[in-house]
Design an enzyme around this catalytic site. Sequence first.
Site, PDB file in Angstrom:
ATOM      1  CE  LYS A 193      -2.061   2.714   3.262  1.00 28.95           C
ATOM      2  NZ  LYS A 193      -2.113   4.006   2.567  1.00 28.95           N
ATOM      3  CD  GLU A 269      12.575   4.208   9.138  1.00 34.27           C
ATOM      4  OE1 GLU A 269      12.512   5.028  10.087  1.00 34.27           O
ATOM      5  OE2 GLU A 269      12.598   4.512   7.951  1.00 34.27           O
ATOM      6  CB  CYS A 303      12.188   8.806  10.006  1.00 35.55           C
ATOM      7  SG  CYS A 303      13.212   8.069   8.754  1.00 35.55           S
ATOM      8  CD  GLU A 400       9.027  12.166  13.674  1.00 37.05           C
ATOM      9  OE1 GLU A 400       8.010  11.479  13.823  1.00 37.05           O
ATOM     10  OE2 GLU A 400      10.022  11.804  13.029  1.00 37.05           O
TER      11      GLU A 400
HETATM   12  P1  NAP Z   1       1.031   7.708   9.513  1.00 34.78           P
HETATM   13  O1  NAP Z   1      -0.316   8.048  10.012  1.00 34.78           O
HETATM   14  O2  NAP Z   1       1.913   6.887  10.338  1.00 34.78           O
HETATM   15  O3  NAP Z   1       0.831   6.980   8.112  1.00 34.78           O
HETATM   16  C1  NAP Z   1       1.825   6.221   7.438  1.00 34.78           C
HETATM   17  C2  NAP Z   1       1.151   5.170   6.572  1.00 34.78           C
HETATM   18  O4  NAP Z   1       0.442   4.249   7.393  1.00 34.78           O
HETATM   19  C3  NAP Z   1       0.114   5.737   5.619  1.00 34.78           C
HETATM   20  O5  NAP Z   1       0.089   5.003   4.425  1.00 34.78           O
HETATM   21  C4  NAP Z   1      -1.133   5.560   6.417  1.00 34.78           C
HETATM   22  O6  NAP Z   1      -2.280   5.653   5.653  1.00 34.78           O
HETATM   23  C5  NAP Z   1      -0.902   4.195   7.017  1.00 34.78           C
HETATM   24  N1  NAP Z   1      -1.783   3.887   8.153  1.00 34.78           N
HETATM   25  C6  NAP Z   1      -2.493   4.751   8.930  1.00 34.78           C
HETATM   26  N2  NAP Z   1      -3.239   4.082   9.834  1.00 34.78           N
HETATM   27  C7  NAP Z   1      -2.976   2.779   9.640  1.00 34.78           C
HETATM   28  C8  NAP Z   1      -3.442   1.583  10.272  1.00 34.78           C
HETATM   29  N3  NAP Z   1      -4.317   1.591  11.278  1.00 34.78           N
HETATM   30  N4  NAP Z   1      -2.963   0.415   9.823  1.00 34.78           N
HETATM   31  C9  NAP Z   1      -2.078   0.366   8.829  1.00 34.78           C
HETATM   32  N5  NAP Z   1      -1.623   1.453   8.178  1.00 34.78           N
HETATM   33  C10 NAP Z   1      -2.062   2.641   8.579  1.00 34.78           C
HETATM   34  O7  NAP Z   1       1.770   9.017   9.112  1.00 34.78           O
HETATM   35  P2  NAP Z   1       1.118  10.389   8.629  1.00 34.78           P
HETATM   36  O8  NAP Z   1      -0.248  10.623   9.210  1.00 34.78           O
HETATM   37  O9  NAP Z   1       1.187  10.398   7.171  1.00 34.78           O
HETATM   38  O10 NAP Z   1       2.147  11.377   9.294  1.00 34.78           O
HETATM   39  C11 NAP Z   1       2.049  11.615  10.698  1.00 34.78           C
HETATM   40  C12 NAP Z   1       3.378  11.617  11.342  1.00 34.78           C
HETATM   41  O11 NAP Z   1       4.025  10.371  11.131  1.00 34.78           O
HETATM   42  C13 NAP Z   1       4.379  12.615  10.808  1.00 34.78           C
HETATM   43  O12 NAP Z   1       4.192  13.874  11.363  1.00 34.78           O
HETATM   44  C14 NAP Z   1       5.685  11.995  11.225  1.00 34.78           C
HETATM   45  O13 NAP Z   1       5.946  12.317  12.551  1.00 34.78           O
HETATM   46  C15 NAP Z   1       5.425  10.511  11.116  1.00 34.78           C
HETATM   47  N6  NAP Z   1       5.960   9.943   9.875  1.00 34.78           N
HETATM   48  C16 NAP Z   1       7.139   9.289   9.936  1.00 34.78           C
HETATM   49  C17 NAP Z   1       7.691   8.762   8.786  1.00 34.78           C
HETATM   50  C18 NAP Z   1       8.995   8.044   8.815  1.00 34.78           C
HETATM   51  O14 NAP Z   1       9.725   8.047   7.834  1.00 34.78           O
HETATM   52  N7  NAP Z   1       9.337   7.361   9.908  1.00 34.78           N
HETATM   53  C19 NAP Z   1       7.041   8.882   7.568  1.00 34.78           C
HETATM   54  C20 NAP Z   1       5.809   9.533   7.532  1.00 34.78           C
HETATM   55  C21 NAP Z   1       5.286  10.058   8.700  1.00 34.78           C
HETATM   56  P3  NAP Z   1      -3.173   7.026   5.760  1.00 34.78           P
HETATM   57  O15 NAP Z   1      -2.319   8.108   5.182  1.00 34.78           O
HETATM   58  O16 NAP Z   1      -4.367   6.719   4.993  1.00 34.78           O
HETATM   59  O17 NAP Z   1      -3.445   7.285   7.213  1.00 34.78           O
END
Ligand code: NAP
Length: 500
Positions: A193, A269, A303, A400
């Site tokens: 996904k 990660e 990250c 973060e």
């Molecule tokens: P996120 O909510 O963690 O989403 C990352 C991925 O996981 C997206 O494809 C998301 O889909 C999916 N996801 C969400 N809920 C899920 C569930 N219950 N089960 C499985 N997959 C699920 O990240 P975000 O909302 O895009 O960003 C929020 C924060 O996450 C950022 O501010 C940052 O702190 C952190 N982040 C970290 C990294 C990294 O490289 N470690 C990358 C991105 C974000 P949806 O978009 O549809 O929710």
Amino acid sequence: MPETFKHTFDTPVFKGDVAVPLGLYIDGKWVDGANKTTIDVINPTNGKTFTKISEGTPKDVDIAVAAAQKAFETVWGLNTTGNDRSRLMHKLADLMEVNEDKLAALEALDNGKTFVWAKRADIAHSITCLRYYAGWADKILGQVIETSEAKLTYTRHEPVGVVGQIIPWNFPLQMMAWKIGPALATGCAIVMKPSEFTPLTALFMTELIHEAGFPPGVFNLVNGYGSVVGQAIAEHPHIEKVAFTGSTLVGRKIMEAASKSNLKKVTLELGGKSPTIVFDDADVDQAVKWAAFGIYFNHGQCCCAGSRIFVHEKIYDEFLQRFTEHTKTLKVGDPFDPENFQGPQISQLQYDRIMGYIDSGKEQGATLHHGGNRVGNEGFFITPTIFTDTKPNMKIVQEEIFGPVCVVIKFKDDDDIVAQANDSIYGLAAAVFSQNITRALSTAHKLKAGTVWVNTYNMLYPNVPFGGYKQSGIGRELGEYALSNYTATKAVQVNLHIKM
Ligand code: NAP
Ligand code: MG
């Protein structure tokens, strides 16, 4: 039949046509989602919808998993040789090379990162990563273990089967490469996904996977929302392993879903609040440039972003002045203008979160030393931002932010700085700047982080493992280390001549 996004780029850095299928890719075919619904894809430079992708559902995940299982058991996994898989992976890397400008342009349009950096970092690194893992495909070796003269005992590192991979929006193509590389090399079949914020390079790449000739079902792509499609992947009874990159909050949900379903293997990660430590014997000019690259690269949406910059009191004033001057030279704007270093943040949601953190820094009494503003009237652009005069418990020091915002903190002595740097729930990365090798390395060894950079920042190589201590994650990606995420070890014991 799903539609195709057709677009003509006419920019200073790239002119040309691209066509991207907008469906789900299951069992070697492009299809619509079961509900025939779509998700808007937004351009972060203006906040406007420019295309729509098919939305997947849990039913589509079921169909994709069944296709992957069939492929794994008939034409992939142990039915292939490492050499077969390696050739296909090199073919894919060749196709990526031919299409590198198109991939970079799509990444810039969809994510907002600059074309120049997308090509130099994301696309180039993704290609090297695939070639690196193509090299491993025929080198997945077990051991022969001496137990007794009457026995032959050996291990096999067998592919685990169908794996689920959930990709974030900050490095869309690169995170895809990091995940499919070891999975394809070891012979696993994939249900992926991409993030609905940035699906275009994954969709384009899927077309290249098709063209490279991977058997149907080996790679399947299901677009959709995390809480629906991501959740369905995490809890699927026939997915043997799930790899996730994203927030710590969602990482917990993935683990919970894995534990409540089939106890699938989990690698995570997650986030970070990485410290950059600048000692008084550092090359200040170099430390300024690397520290700025450490926090501002990819608009702070890394990250491993070096968001806490600790500077020795003897050079603090000089560092801050030069760091601020350097920060002012980083141009923010159109990702297709080669002069720009920084484009927009990914979404309104992220823009609001980052601005919320900037407000909280001011409210909690830190000094907004530089930046903190919106750039332009549309899109999600934010100036690179520096806070000073912080206290350890402030939100901007602990949490973060995932944007171009750093805190610059003064420190006194070597022992105290290690404790301050380690005062975080995270432990993804850290950096140390010093010209004294003993001081630099003894500090590096005391830091609780999966990566420590000495006199550099953000350098990643496909053969060097990457991952987190503490709440920054579980397991390692890249390098030989990542192969074990996708294999199960089987011990075979052969009795040569012991009678019962
Ligand atoms: P996120 O909510 O963690 O989403 C990352 C991925 O996981 C997206 O494809 C998301 O889909 C999916 N996801 C969400 N809920 C899920 C569930 N219950 N089960 C499985 N997959 C699920 O990240 P975000 O909302 O895009 O960003 C929020 C924060 O996450 C950022 O501010 C940052 O702190 C952190 N982040 C970290 C990294 C990294 O490289 N470690 C990358 C991105 C974000 P949806 O978009 O549809 O929710
Ligand atoms: Mg999200």
